[in-house]
Write a protein that holds these residues in place. Structure first.
Motif, short mmCIF file in Angstrom:
data_model
loop_
_atom_site.label_atom_id
_atom_site.label_comp_id
_atom_site.label_asym_id
_atom_site.label_seq_id
_atom_site.Cartn_x
_atom_site.Cartn_y
_atom_site.Cartn_z
N PHE A 7 0.86 -1.19 0.00
CA PHE A 7 0.00 0.00 0.00
C PHE A 7 0.89 1.24 0.00
CE2 PHE A 7 0.62 -1.23 4.43
CZ PHE A 7 1.00 -0.05 5.03
N ASN A 8 0.38 2.27 -0.64
CA ASN A 8 1.12 3.54 -0.74
C ASN A 8 0.08 4.66 -0.77
OD1 ASN A 8 2.79 5.68 -1.23
ND2 ASN A 8 3.91 4.72 -2.90
N PHE A 9 -0.08 5.31 0.40
CA PHE A 9 -1.14 6.31 0.54
C PHE A 9 -0.53 7.68 0.83
CE2 PHE A 9 -3.81 2.66 2.46
CZ PHE A 9 -4.15 2.22 1.19
N LYS A 10 -1.25 8.69 0.38
CA LYS A 10 -0.97 10.08 0.74
C LYS A 10 -2.28 10.72 1.15
CE LYS A 10 3.03 10.72 -2.27
NZ LYS A 10 3.64 11.52 -3.37
N GLY A 11 -2.18 11.66 2.11
CA GLY A 11 -3.43 12.25 2.58
C GLY A 11 -3.22 13.53 3.36
N HIS B 193 -5.63 9.10 -0.58
CA HIS B 193 -5.69 8.42 -1.86
C HIS B 193 -4.34 7.73 -2.06
CE1 HIS B 193 -3.66 12.25 -2.65
NE2 HIS B 193 -3.01 11.60 -3.62
N GLY B 194 -4.32 6.84 -3.07
CA GLY B 194 -3.07 6.15 -3.35
C GLY B 194 -3.31 4.87 -4.11
N THR B 195 -2.40 3.92 -3.94
CA THR B 195 -2.49 2.63 -4.64
C THR B 195 -2.44 1.50 -3.64
OG1 THR B 195 -0.09 2.56 -4.95
CG2 THR B 195 -1.41 3.57 -6.70
N PHE B 196 -3.03 0.35 -4.09
CA PHE B 196 -3.08 -0.83 -3.26
C PHE B 196 -2.85 -2.04 -4.16
CE2 PHE B 196 -5.22 -4.39 -1.20
CZ PHE B 196 -4.86 -4.25 0.12
N LYS C 16 -12.81 10.82 14.00
CA LYS C 16 -12.10 9.55 14.13
C LYS C 16 -10.59 9.79 14.06
CE LYS C 16 -15.98 7.20 14.08
NZ LYS C 16 -16.50 6.51 15.29
N SER C 17 -9.86 8.78 14.44
CA SER C 17 -8.40 8.90 14.51
C SER C 17 -7.77 8.71 13.13
CB SER C 17 -7.84 7.85 15.46
OG SER C 17 -8.02 6.55 14.90
N PHE C 18 -6.47 8.94 13.06
CA PHE C 18 -5.72 8.72 11.83
C PHE C 18 -5.83 7.28 11.38
CE2 PHE C 18 -1.76 6.92 10.22
CZ PHE C 18 -1.63 7.60 9.02
N PHE C 19 -5.81 6.34 12.31
CA PHE C 19 -5.81 4.92 11.93
C PHE C 19 -7.16 4.49 11.38
CE2 PHE C 19 -2.24 5.12 14.91
CZ PHE C 19 -1.25 4.56 14.12
N ASN C 20 -8.23 5.17 11.77
CA ASN C 20 -9.53 4.90 11.17
C ASN C 20 -9.50 5.25 9.68
OD1 ASN C 20 -12.39 6.28 10.40
ND2 ASN C 20 -12.70 4.50 11.76
N LEU C 21 -8.89 6.40 9.35
CA LEU C 21 -8.74 6.80 7.95
C LEU C 21 -7.84 5.82 7.21
CD1 LEU C 21 -9.04 8.84 5.61
CD2 LEU C 21 -7.11 10.10 6.60
N ILE D 164 -7.23 0.87 3.40
CA ILE D 164 -6.97 -0.57 3.24
C ILE D 164 -8.24 -1.29 2.84
CG2 ILE D 164 -6.31 -2.66 4.49
CD1 ILE D 164 -3.94 -0.89 3.94
N GLU D 165 -9.37 -0.91 3.46
CA GLU D 165 -10.64 -1.56 3.19
C GLU D 165 -11.05 -1.37 1.73
OE1 GLU D 165 -15.08 -1.75 5.22
OE2 GLU D 165 -13.98 0.14 5.20
N GLN D 166 -10.90 -0.14 1.22
CA GLN D 166 -11.25 0.09 -0.18
C GLN D 166 -10.33 -0.70 -1.11
OE1 GLN D 166 -10.76 3.67 -3.18
NE2 GLN D 166 -12.29 4.24 -1.63
N GLY D 167 -9.06 -0.77 -0.78
CA GLY D 167 -8.12 -1.54 -1.60
C GLY D 167 -8.48 -3.02 -1.60
N LEU D 168 -8.86 -3.56 -0.45
CA LEU D 168 -9.24 -4.97 -0.38
C LEU D 168 -10.50 -5.25 -1.21
CD1 LEU D 168 -8.65 -5.73 3.41
CD2 LEU D 168 -7.45 -6.79 1.48
N LYS D 169 -11.48 -4.36 -1.12
CA LYS D 169 -12.72 -4.56 -1.88
C LYS D 169 -12.46 -4.56 -3.37
CE LYS D 169 -16.05 -2.66 1.44
NZ LYS D 169 -17.03 -1.57 1.69
#
Length: 884
Positions: free
Chosen positions: A734-738, A744-747, A800-805, A810-815
């Protein structure tokens, strides 16, 4: 013989004869006519048995004298009433006495006088008119009884059996009003039953006085209030205090009274008792400076007792066995302006059983002080009246000692420079004041305080504020160059410590939910070492959930050792932390969060903003977390027990952890994490953000490899009711920026033979049909070279916290990886399929029920039901065909 010599001798002879005749005539006249002359030309009536006057020398000798004022009501002259057995006056100024009404003599002898003297009314300063003074250079009184009254007829001074020798005595009504009532050079005195009333509040009584070779002894001295304390407050409502003083015996030498100055030497007070009654009134400052001066060459107080009472009558201070030696004690116009209105060359002070009772009760077993050092033993401080909100202590100490470099006053404020301070075996609790201290207040009577070295040894101290005790056991500490000095522009105070070293064992801090312990803590300005850190919950998870109004983490933390190196300032107003390296060894962290309480509606800042909000300059160049384990657990109202994520063999390095408040220091934080995920697969994470960036942009990337799908079941099974039954996640990238709005990013995930099972709410039975439907839409294999999917438009919930975001990404990438790019349509198909399966199952259930009902009913009822039942048409067709 020459004629002029003869004439001169004849002239001297005639003069001598005339002088003898005049002297004889004067004595004859004085014996017969002087009383009437004095009566007619003075304010007194005088009688005597014998009187001899030497006109040439001015010497007078008289016996059996009686004197009275002609007008006792006339307070413009000194009143005299009484008798004198023998009067001898040397060198009387007869001319001044007769024509100027000014009595002056070099010597006066009074034998067995019994006199009442009324002082004349003070001089009217406005008119400048002066009274007629009485001046005697030397006076002798033997076996006298003297009583002196003020012009108001109020008793001023009295003495019995008085034997007195005074040289150069001066007493006038002007001196009584403005300065001392009497002044003299040398004296010898003996007498009993002295009484002196300086004002309407006090009286001084003395049992006896006697002098030998200039050494005076006073027995049973008392300063006695003339009013009760209640009446004193009533009639003198502006006075701050009332005194009572008694001395069984005091000795002193070489008393000198000169105008406004009293000088004594070798003053020795034996067993004095002083009682002070405070009225609670703040004494008003007066602009008029005192002209009165006291110089005491050597002063000793032996076995003194002091009592100071509160306005309500209760005891404020008591002290016994006090001993004081002062060399060259001074009180004058200059010293009266000081906070401590006396001066001295040197002193020693000691005492025992000192008790102070107020908002803070203080007991001191013994005390010994000198200008350069001091020592206290058996100190005990206990909480008293805490209604004023001041800090209270319950502290005991065996020994406190100090040495002073300098003690001085600047602008009526104390400037103290302490060379060293030692405190041993300090044990107890310090109760902190609620709320923040007001640092804007002026430092009171202290101008500056400097302690070059302070040592605390073998102590056990607890600081308790808001029922959160902080305990130091086996505490040893050294502080160098403690400074309490005026702040910039004289506002507030500035506090700083140049250097310090502290060690303590079994350090403990208790909060509402936690008990924090350290086996060993070593702290100085350049290094920190903490061994066996533990932060243990005081309540169970179930209790914690009931006690919190909104979601909150519960921590259970341990660490083998924490070390830090660098430099920092923790005690001054200009606090900062600049650490070169921080290492945390063998940490074991368990974090539990329950979704049962309500969500916390507060907006949660990202970590960059959190660091930016740290108020002090903070920089940690390099921080390492080594050989640790992190467990995160979470439950929901629907879950059967908490979900669990485990990160073992956890190693983390953080570069440039900072608060963006140190000029010239980098503000970009780089975090690298390497660990074992679920004890099954290696996980690496790179995470960075810039604390100085107000946009709070971040980037986070990572990789996990070789994870059996079943490895994540401990987290997803309890509250998602889903388990992975087969398959492997061969690699996940995973590689995210926010920013605070989202990420957003890639998974990219490479997986094989992935299958899941859907469970019922009890997480026991598998839902076969639903599992089959879900697996139909699930991509079980990614292939050898799967393409990355784009994670986009992931919105952050600011509560919500950073880890929720991060998890949403991760959830969107898995789906998108497991279901496909068109996730929403696929999810809709799954729901429709699940709905169709449910309808089919319902129809089968109804058919089974109809068959069951048919086999259990009677033939007559069956024929009726055939007509009405849903199989009626079928049976009818069969009958018709048979007929045909």
């Amino acid at each position: 013989m020459k004629k002029w010599v003869k004439k001169l001798l004849i002239g001297f002879g005639i003069f001598a004869v005339l002088l003898l005749i005049a002297n004889f005539g004067l004595n004859l006249w004085l014996k017969t006519q002087l009383p009437d002359y004095i009566k007619n030309h003075s304010d007194y009536k005088v009688s005597y048995k014998t009187l001899d006057i030497d006109l040439g020398t001015g010497n007078i000798f008289a016996t059996g004298i009686a004197v009275n004022n002609k007008d006792p009501q006339n307070n413009n002259v000194i009143g005299l009433q009484g008798t004198i057995d023998t009067l001898k006056i040397s060198r009387l100024g007869i001319y001044d006495a007769v024509f100027n009404k000014k009595i002056s003599s070099s010597d006066l002898l009074l034998a067995r006088p019994h006199l009442n003297v009324t002082l004349a009314k003070p001089v009217d300063r406005k008119t400048g008119k002066k009274r007629n003074p009485v001046l005697f250079e030397n006076i002798r009184i033997s076996n006298g009884i003297i009583t002196i009254f003020r012009h108001t007829r109020q008793k001023f001074l009295s003495v019995q059996e008085l034997d007195l020798l005074v040289e150069n005595l001066q007493m006038t009504e002007e001196s009584v009003e403005n300065k001392l009532p009497v002044v003299f050079d040398h004296y010898s005195i003996k007498g009993k039953n002295f009484f002196f009333r300086p004002d309407n509040v006090y009286a001084i009584t003395i049992g006896s006085i006697h002098t030998t070779n200039g050494q005076m002894s006073v027995v049973n001295f008392k300063l006695v209030p003339l009013l009760s304390f209640a009446r004193f407050k009533k009639f003198y409502p502006q006075k701050a205090r009332l005194f009572e003083f008694s001395i069984p015996r005091m000795d002193f030498k070489d008393i000198v009274l000169n105008k406004n100055k009293v000088s004594l030497a070798n003053v020795d007070f034996k067993s004095p008792v002083l009682t002070v009654y405070n009225t609670g009134i703040k004494a008003k400052k007066t602009e008029k400076k005192s002209d009165f001066e006291v110089n005491l060459e050597n002063v000793k107080l032996n076995n003194a007792v002091v009592y100071i009472n509160k306005p309500d009558g209760n005891r404020l201070l008591s002290a016994a066995h006090l001993n004081l030696n002062i060399n060259k004690l001074m009180f004058n116009k200059d010293t009266s302006e000081r906070v401590i209105p006396i001066g001295y060359k040197d002193f020693t002070f000691s005492g025992k059983d000192i008790v102070y009772t107020d908002h803070q009760n203080i007991n001191i077993g013994s005390i010994a002080l000198k200008p350069t050092n001091g020592e206290l033993r058996g100190i005990s401080l206990t909480p008293g009246n805490s209604e004023d909100g001041k800090t209270n202590m319950g502290i005991k100490s065996d020994h406190i000692a100090f040495h002073v470099n300098k003690l001085d006053f600047i602008d009526k404020k104390l400037m103290l420079d302490v060379k060293d301070l030692l405190m041993e075996n300090v044990n107890g609790t310090l109760h902190g004041r609620e709320g923040k201290p007001d640092v804007s207040k002026k430092p009171g009577i202290i101008h500056s305080l400097i302690v070059r070295k302070a040592s605390l040894k073998n102590s056990n101290i607890t600081y308790d504020k808001g029922k959160q005790p902080l305990s130091f056991h086996d505490l040893n500490a050294t502080f160098n160059d403690i400074e309490l000095i005026p702040g910039p522009n004289g506002k507030g105070v500035s506090f700083q410590v140049k250097n310090y070293f502290l060690t303590t064992r079994n350090f403990a801090y208790k909060t509402r939910f936690y008990n924090i312990n350290l086996g060993l803590l070593k702290l100085n300005k350049n290094r920190i070492q903490a061994n066996n850190f533990a932060m243990k919950p005081l309540v169970s998870r179930a209790q914690f959930i009931k006690m919190i109004p909104v979601e909150r983490d519960l921590y259970d933390l341990k660490a083998g050792q924490i070390t830090a190196e660098g430099n920092w300032e923790l005690f001054s107003q200009h606090k900062f932390v600049n650490a070169s390296h921080v290492t945390i060894q063998s940490a074991d962290a368990n974090i539990f969060r329950s979704k049962i309480p309500k969500d916390d509606p507060k907006i949660k800042a990202l970590y960059s903003k959190m660091l930016r909000s740290v108020k002090i300059p903070l920089t940690i160049a390099d921080m390492d977390l080594k050989n640790s384990i992190l467990v995160y657990e979470e439950d929901t109202p629907e879950s059967m027990g908490p979900g669990k994520l485990t990160f073992s063999n956890f190693n983390m390095n953080v570069k440039n952890l900072n608060s963006a408040k140190t000029k010239g220091k980098p503000t970009k934080v780089d975090i690298k994490i390497n660990c074992s995920f679920m004890n099954l697969a290696p996980l690496s994470v790179n995470w960075n953000f810039d604390v100085a960036d107000q946009n709070d942009v971040f980037a986070i990337s990572g990789r996990i490899a070789g994870l059996p799908a079943k490895g994540i079941n401990p987290f997803i099974r309890p509250y998602l009711h889903v388990t992975a039954t087969e398959g492997t996640i061969q690699e996940l990238l995973f590689n995210f920026k926010g920013n605070p709005a989202g990420l957003h990013g890639t998974f990219n995930m490479k997986h094989k033979d992935l299958k899941i099972a859907v469970l019922n709410k009890n997480n026991h039975e598998k839902k076969g049909l639903l599992t089959a439907v879900v697996n139909v839409f699930l991509k079980s294999d990614s292939g050898s070279f799967p393409e990355s999917v784009t994670v986009e438009n992931v919105e952050r919930d600011p509560t919500k916290s950073f880890f929720n975001l991060f998890w949403k990404g991760i959830e969107q990438g898995l789906k998108k990886t497991l279901i496909g790019a068109n996730v929403e349509k696929t999810e809709k198909k799954v729901k429709n399929a699940v709905s169709s399966v449910k309808e089919m199952k319902e129809s089968v259930r109804e058919i089974k029920q109809e068959i069951k009902n048919k086999t259990t009913t009677s033939p007559s009822r069956e024929s009726k039901k055939e007509k009405k039942g849903f199989l009626k048409g079928l049976f009818k067709k069969k009958k018709d065909s048979a007929t045909e």
